[in-house]
Design a protein around this motif. Structure first.
Motif, PDB file in Angstrom:
ATOM      1  N   ASP A   1       0.846  -1.189   0.000  1.00  0.00           N
ATOM      2  CA  ASP A   1       0.000   0.000   0.000  1.00  0.00           C
ATOM      3  C   ASP A   1       0.886   1.246   0.000  1.00  0.00           C
ATOM      4  O   ASP A   1       1.803   1.360   0.815  1.00  0.00           O
ATOM      5  N   HIS A   2       0.571   2.176  -0.870  1.00  0.00           N
ATOM      6  CA  HIS A   2       1.448   3.326  -1.079  1.00  0.00           C
ATOM      7  C   HIS A   2       1.650   4.155   0.185  1.00  0.00           C
ATOM      8  O   HIS A   2       2.703   4.773   0.389  1.00  0.00           O
TER       9      HIS A   2
ATOM     10  N   ILE B   1      -4.267   5.337   1.560  1.00  0.00           N
ATOM     11  CA  ILE B   1      -3.561   5.311   0.278  1.00  0.00           C
ATOM     12  C   ILE B   1      -3.906   6.508  -0.600  1.00  0.00           C
ATOM     13  O   ILE B   1      -3.123   6.869  -1.481  1.00  0.00           O
ATOM     14  N   GLY B   2      -5.053   7.130  -0.365  1.00  0.00           N
ATOM     15  CA  GLY B   2      -5.466   8.246  -1.215  1.00  0.00           C
ATOM     16  C   GLY B   2      -5.059   9.619  -0.726  1.00  0.00           C
ATOM     17  O   GLY B   2      -5.250  10.603  -1.447  1.00  0.00           O
ATOM     18  N   ASN B   3      -4.494   9.715   0.485  1.00  0.00           N
ATOM     19  CA  ASN B   3      -4.178  11.055   1.000  1.00  0.00           C
ATOM     20  C   ASN B   3      -2.849  11.135   1.740  1.00  0.00           C
ATOM     21  O   ASN B   3      -2.564  12.140   2.400  1.00  0.00           O
ATOM     22  N   TRP B   4      -2.024  10.099   1.646  1.00  0.00           N
ATOM     23  CA  TRP B   4      -0.782  10.085   2.428  1.00  0.00           C
ATOM     24  C   TRP B   4       0.172  11.203   2.038  1.00  0.00           C
ATOM     25  O   TRP B   4       0.922  11.710   2.892  1.00  0.00           O
TER      26      TRP B   4
ATOM     27  N   ILE C   1       7.204   5.503  -6.937  1.00  0.00           N
ATOM     28  CA  ILE C   1       6.636   4.953  -8.172  1.00  0.00           C
ATOM     29  C   ILE C   1       5.557   3.945  -7.804  1.00  0.00           C
ATOM     30  O   ILE C   1       5.812   2.986  -7.076  1.00  0.00           O
ATOM     31  N   ASP C   2       4.365   4.155  -8.337  1.00  0.00           N
ATOM     32  CA  ASP C   2       3.274   3.211  -8.141  1.00  0.00           C
ATOM     33  C   ASP C   2       3.134   2.389  -9.418  1.00  0.00           C
ATOM     34  O   ASP C   2       2.993   2.940 -10.509  1.00  0.00           O
TER      35      ASP C   2
ATOM     36  N   ASP D   1      15.855   8.818  -1.314  1.00  0.00           N
ATOM     37  CA  ASP D   1      15.267   7.521  -1.006  1.00  0.00           C
ATOM     38  C   ASP D   1      14.214   7.221  -2.074  1.00  0.00           C
ATOM     39  O   ASP D   1      13.708   8.131  -2.735  1.00  0.00           O
ATOM     40  N   ALA D   2      13.890   5.917  -2.230  1.00  0.00           N
ATOM     41  CA  ALA D   2      12.917   5.517  -3.244  1.00  0.00           C
ATOM     42  C   ALA D   2      11.970   4.470  -2.681  1.00  0.00           C
ATOM     43  O   ALA D   2      12.372   3.595  -1.913  1.00  0.00           O
ATOM     44  N   VAL D   3      10.705   4.580  -3.089  1.00  0.00           N
ATOM     45  CA  VAL D   3       9.664   3.634  -2.683  1.00  0.00           C
ATOM     46  C   VAL D   3       8.899   3.189  -3.921  1.00  0.00           C
ATOM     47  O   VAL D   3       8.589   4.000  -4.794  1.00  0.00           O
ATOM     48  N   VAL D   4       8.608   1.894  -3.990  1.00  0.00           N
ATOM     49  CA  VAL D   4       7.798   1.333  -5.078  1.00  0.00           C
ATOM     50  C   VAL D   4       6.573   0.681  -4.451  1.00  0.00           C
ATOM     51  O   VAL D   4       6.688  -0.107  -3.505  1.00  0.00           O
TER      52      VAL D   4
END
Length: 497
Positions: free
Chosen positions: A46-47, A110-113, A196-197, A232-235
């Motif tokens: 979850d993003h 997930i829609g407002n983080w 990146i989603d 930093d990076a998140v997928v």
């Protein structure tokens, strides 16, 4: 008076300066995207897990590039922002993790983080890279205004945006936001966060008429040209909530591999990736014979959950239910992350009216992962269609706990009404209306939800519940529903718009 430094003082200062250059935030130690590996990017389901991750890392005042189909900038009520700020200031990370979720009591989701992070001071500026060609269309200003309107931005929020070249700049409740695409990526010299989603790629692939591997190549080629320095990076996979179909998890995996091996995009694709791409092409073309022939040849060599998932989908399209069920279970056993495939196929059968078959897949998914929320809403519909109304209510209530009271609360109300249980219907309706009023982004998007809201209005009219009826009728979501889903006159359920 300036005194000369002793040799010992000079050495100590030199060592201190050297140590400073090795700090994580220092310019010289940060990897350059496309040149240096991004070691161990965070891979999340979850993003919104990115918010917790970066809070724990002490990220402040950062520039964020979010490559995503969705803005993840939904507005949050000030009371919830204040509650989040209290948690954040006290660095209660366990509590922060528990405060997430789409349920009514969640403080972020997930829609407002991203909006939450902006209000907490974690992000000073946000760039949203969209997969669509809106900025290339004629009259891009009006097209972008319509785009933002369709994404739930109100007119006051939209007024803050203006176009410069191929970018739309604005401010969302104090958080600077720029919307662009891969052809108008920003020039940023300061270190940034990259998000990146994987759900970016299905619409990008469709809009640009490209398979997934060429789409990945295009995105990363554009990113590499900017030579961004990455803090930093998140997928994110975003399979939860069905934003990414479960069989496309390999696209998310590939994003992670590219970040760790930047030269990968210019190398010949591995045998497995080439195979996955070909099978996906055949799946999109509904060539199930070609899919199964390839899978028969290669699954012994590559017993991957991703290939078993495509096998299940091929058999599903061929109405070979037993084979599809077996392959879906094998995929789930090989990798639990693929268990969401079971309710995904269940919903396919529900949509086709095969309720008993659909239930078989839903139950298998729940058994494999009892905490799974995927498919609960549709499974509730399925049980109702089979006449198992009380079981449907129990499933709806599970969905409501995870995803909030809109629209599920209205389905629960309608279901109680079919049982003639007015007391339970009243309690559920009050909760449903409260959830509707709190949810600025509530939208009626299917016949089931519209039917349930009309049933609630009809109930209010019959029972003389004028206050509840008035609240519903003036709600913007219900007002829009009247034109999008005009009421159908049925016996005992007549509603005026």
């Amino acid at each position: 008076m300036n005194l000369p430094l002793s040799r010992r003082e000079f050495i100590l200062i030199s060592l201190q300066l050297l140590a400073l250059t090795q700090l994580p935030g220092c310019r010289s130690s940060l990897p350059i995207l496309g040149k240096d590996p991004i070691k161990s990017p965070l891979m999340v389901e979850d993003h919104c897990e990115a918010l917790i991750h970066w809070a724990e890392k002490g990220i402040r005042d950062a520039v964020l590039i979010n490559i995503d189909t969705h803005d993840d900038m939904r507005w949050i009520h000030e009371k919830k922002v204040d509650a989040l700020r209290d948690i954040y200031v006290n660095q209660d990370w366990q509590r922060l993790r528990g405060a997430g979720g789409l349920g009514d009591n969640g403080l972020y989701h997930i829609g407002n983080w991203i909006y939450a992070g902006g209000r907490l001071g974690m992000f000073r500026e946000v760039y949203w890279v969209i997969p669509f060609e809106v900025l290339s269309m004629e009259n891009p200003d009006s097209k972008m205004h319509r785009f933002l309107d369709e994404y739930g931005f109100n007119q006051e929020e939209i007024k803050s945006f203006s176009r410069s070249d191929r970018q739309f700049h604005g401010t969302f409740h104090g958080v600077p936001l720029t919307i662009c695409d891969i052809r108008s990526l920003p020039e940023i010299s300061s270190p940034l966060l990259l998000s990146i989603d994987a759900d970016f790629f299905p619409p990008y692939s469709t809009v640009h008429e490209k398979s997934y591997l060429p789409s990945l190549h295009e995105l990363f080629t554009a990113l590499y040209a900017k030579k961004y320095r990455i803090r930093d990076a998140v997928v994110s996979y975003s399979v939860n909530g069905d934003y990414l179909p479960p069989h496309l998890r390999w696209v998310g995996d590939t994003i992670g591999m590219i970040l760790e091996r930047p030269g990968l995009i210019d190398e010949q694709s591995s045998e497995l990736l080439t195979l996955l791409q070909q099978i996906d092409n055949d799946y999109r073309g509904t060539d199930t014979a070609a899919m199964l022939a390839l899978l028969e040849t290669w699954t012994v060599r590559y017993p991957a959950a991703s290939l078993k998932a495509y096998k299940a989908l091929a058999h599903t399209l061929r109405n070979e239910t037993d084979n599809a069920f077996r392959a879906a279970q094998e995929s789930c056993i090989a990798d639990r992350r693929y268990c969401t495939l079971l309710p995904y196929i269940g919903t396919y059968h529900y949509s086709g009216g095969s309720y008993a078959i659909a239930e078989k897949f839903y139950l298998a998914g729940i058994a494999a992962n009892p905490g799974m929320a995927n498919g609960l809403f549709q499974y509730g519909h399925c049980l109702r269609q089979m006449g198992r109304v009380r079981e449907a209510i129990a499933v709806y209530e599970k969905d409501e706990a995870v995803n909030g009271s809109f629209p599920t609360g209205f389905l629960i109300t309608e279901t109680y009404l079919t049982l003639g249980d007015k007391k339970a219907a009243m309690a559920s309706l009050a909760k449903a209306i409260e959830g509707l009023e709190r949810n600025r982004y509530a939208e009626v998007v299917n016949d089931e939800t519209a039917r349930a809201i009309y049933a609630a209005l009809s109930f209010c009219d019959r029972e003389g519940l004028k206050e509840l009826s008035a609240v519903m009728r003036k709600n913007p979501t219900v007002v829009s529903m009247f034109s999008a889903y005009p009421p159908k006159r049925t016996k005992g359920n007549t509603v005026r718009g």
